[in-house]
Motif scaffolding. Structure first.
Motif, PDB file in Angstrom:
ATOM      1  N   ARG A 110      49.934   0.716-184.346  1.00  0.00           N
ATOM      2  CA  ARG A 110      49.480   1.818-185.202  1.00  0.00           C
ATOM      3  C   ARG A 110      50.722   2.437-185.837  1.00  0.00           C
ATOM      4  O   ARG A 110      51.859   2.179-185.397  1.00  0.00           O
ATOM      5  CB  ARG A 110      48.727   2.891-184.409  1.00  0.00           C
ATOM      6  CG  ARG A 110      47.455   2.432-183.739  1.00  0.00           C
ATOM      7  CD  ARG A 110      46.283   2.340-184.686  1.00  0.00           C
ATOM      8  NE  ARG A 110      45.846   3.650-185.169  1.00  0.00           N
ATOM      9  CZ  ARG A 110      44.788   3.811-185.981  1.00  0.00           C
ATOM     10  NH1 ARG A 110      44.095   2.760-186.388  1.00  0.00           N
ATOM     11  NH2 ARG A 110      44.439   5.012-186.386  1.00  0.00           N
ATOM     12  N   SER A 169      50.629   8.906-189.281  1.00  0.00           N
ATOM     13  CA  SER A 169      50.129   9.403-190.556  1.00  0.00           C
ATOM     14  C   SER A 169      51.022  10.541-191.036  1.00  0.00           C
ATOM     15  O   SER A 169      51.523  11.322-190.209  1.00  0.00           O
ATOM     16  CB  SER A 169      48.695   9.913-190.407  1.00  0.00           C
ATOM     17  OG  SER A 169      47.807   8.858-190.113  1.00  0.00           O
ATOM     18  N   LYS A 214      47.554   5.971-188.146  1.00  0.00           N
ATOM     19  CA  LYS A 214      46.757   5.227-189.122  1.00  0.00           C
ATOM     20  C   LYS A 214      46.860   3.739-188.807  1.00  0.00           C
ATOM     21  O   LYS A 214      47.774   3.292-188.106  1.00  0.00           O
ATOM     22  CB  LYS A 214      47.244   5.498-190.545  1.00  0.00           C
ATOM     23  CG  LYS A 214      48.687   5.094-190.798  1.00  0.00           C
ATOM     24  CD  LYS A 214      49.120   5.435-192.213  1.00  0.00           C
ATOM     25  CE  LYS A 214      50.586   5.041-192.460  1.00  0.00           C
ATOM     26  NZ  LYS A 214      51.019   5.370-193.850  1.00  0.00           N
ATOM     27  N   ARG A 227      41.220   3.717-184.468  1.00  0.00           N
ATOM     28  CA  ARG A 227      41.495   5.153-184.381  1.00  0.00           C
ATOM     29  C   ARG A 227      40.768   5.796-183.198  1.00  0.00           C
ATOM     30  O   ARG A 227      41.089   6.906-182.794  1.00  0.00           O
ATOM     31  CB  ARG A 227      41.121   5.840-185.694  1.00  0.00           C
ATOM     32  CG  ARG A 227      39.633   5.848-185.996  1.00  0.00           C
ATOM     33  CD  ARG A 227      39.334   6.311-187.406  1.00  0.00           C
ATOM     34  NE  ARG A 227      40.029   7.529-187.725  1.00  0.00           N
ATOM     35  CZ  ARG A 227      39.573   8.745-187.474  1.00  0.00           C
ATOM     36  NH1 ARG A 227      38.400   8.879-186.857  1.00  0.00           N
ATOM     37  NH2 ARG A 227      40.251   9.810-187.814  1.00  0.00           N
TER      38      ARG A 227
END
Length: 306
Positions: free
Chosen positions: A120, A123, A260, A273
Motif C-alpha cells: 500500500r 495517501s 491508497k 483498504r
C-alpha cells in the motif's frame, strides 16, 4: 430437575437465537426501503441521500438487531448484566487498555509491513486531516466495539453456551459475526420498492464466490470472532474483547484513509483498504490468538498455584 425441563432450558437460547436472526434479516430487509426513501426526502442531494441501498440494508439490519437485543436476551434466560459479560460494578479498565493495545499493535504491524513492502502507499493528507480522522476513527472504534461485543459475544455467544458445548458456541457465534460483516454492496436496483430489501439481501453475500472471498476474507472475520469469543470465555467478561475489538476497528477505519492502493499489487495477500481481507492480516490474527491463549494459560496457572 427432570430431563425435559433441563432440555427446555438448554434449547431456549437456541430457539431464541433462531427467531432473533429471522427477525433481524427479514425485518431489516423490509425496513430498508422505508429508510432509503426517508433519506431521499429528508436530505435530498446530500451525501447522506446518495448512500447506496445495500449500505442502507446493512444499517437497517443493525438497527433491528439493536432494537431486538433486549427481547432476545430476555428470551434466552439472561437477566443480569454479568450474564452478558459486563458488570457495571466491576469494570476493570486495565483489561480494556491491555486489549486495546493488543488489537491496535497487531493491525498497526500489518499497516507498517504493507507500507514498507510497497503493498500500500500513503495517501496525501495534511496533519489536520489526519488528526481529525484519527479522532473520529477512535471514537467510532470505542462505540462500535462496546455495541458489537455486547451483541455478538455477550448475548449471542453467551446465549449459545447455555444450549451447546462452548466450542460449538464459539464457532457458531463467530460464523454469524463473519456473515454479518462480510456482506457486499451490490449496485442499487433500478427501482427501489418495498420488497427490494428482500431481493437484494441474497446478493449481498455474492462476494463470497469471488476470488479472495471465502479465503482469506471470510476466514479472517471468523478467526477474529473466535479470538474475541475466547478472550471473553477465558476472562469471564467482555472487557478484554472490547479493547481488542476497538483496536482493530480503529485501523479498519483509519487505514483506508491513511493509505491508497498500489497498481499491480496482489490484494489477496496484502488486503484492500479494508485491511482485514488479506493473508497478511491472517498472520496478525493468528499472533493475537496465540497471545490470548498464552495469557489465558498463565491466568489458569496462577489460579491453581502451579
Amino acid at each position: 430437575m427432570t430431563r425435559s425441563s433441563e432440555n427446555g432450558r438448554t434449547g431456549r437460547p437456541l430457539l431464541a437465537l433462531v427467531l432473533f436472526l429471522i427477525a433481524v434479516f427479514i425485518g431489516g430487509a423490509l425496513l430498508a426501503p422505508w429508510l432509503y426513501h426517508a433519506l431521499q426526502a429528508v436530505a435530498p442531494g446530500t451525501k447522506l441521500a446518495r448512500t447506496s441501498f445495500a449500505r442502507v440494508v446493512n444499517r437497517s439490519l443493525l438497527l433491528v438487531a439493536l432494537v431486538g437485543v433486549p427481547f432476545y436476551v430476555r428470551a434466552s434466560g439472561i437477566r443480569r448484566w454479568a450474564d452478558v459479560g459486563l458488570d457495571p460494578r466491576a469494570i476493570r479498565w486495565r483489561r480494556v487498555a491491555a486489549g486495546f493495545a493488543l488489537g491496535f499493535v497487531s493491525l498497526a504491524a500489518v499497516c507498517g509491513v504493507a507500507l514498507a513492502a510497497g503493498g500500500r502507499a500513503l495517501s496525501p493528507r495534511t496533519p489536520g486531516q489526519l488528526a481529525g480522522h484519527f479522532a473520529g476513527a477512535l471514537a467510532t472504534a470505542l462505540a462500535v466495539a462496546v455495541i458489537e461485543e455486547l451483541l455478538f459475544r455477550g448475548a449471542i455467544f453467551g446465549g449459545l453456551r447455555r444450549a451447546m458445548p462452548w466450542g460449538a458456541a464459539l464457532v457458531a457465534s463467530s460464523a454469524i459475526y463473519a456473515i454479518v460483516h462480510f456482506m457486499a454492496r451490490p449496485a442499487n436496483p433500478p427501482q427501489i420498492g418495498w420488497l427490494s430489501g428482500l431481493r437484494v439481501l441474497p446478493t449481498m453475500l455474492g462476494g463470497m464466490a469471488q476470488s479472495g472471498g471465502l479465503v482469506p476474507a471470510f476466514l479472517n472475520l471468523t478467526l477474529a470472532g473466535c479470538v474475541l469469543a475466547l478472550a471473553y470465555h477465558f476472562t469471564g467478561d467482555i472487557l478484554t474483547s472490547i479493547g481488542i475489538h476497538a483496536g482493530w476497528i480503529f485501523w479498519l477505519k483509519f487505514y483506508g484513509y491513511l493509505t491508497k492502493a498500489v497498481p499491480g499489487v496482489d490484494p489477496v495477500f496484502w488486503g484492500t483498504r479494508k485491511l482485514v481481507d488479506g493473508w497478511l492480516a491472517f498472520v496478525a490474527l493468528v499472533v493475537v490468538l496465540g497471545a490470548v491463549l498464552l495469557i489465558a494459560r498463565r491466568g489458569r496457572s496462577r489460579a491453581t498455584g502451579s
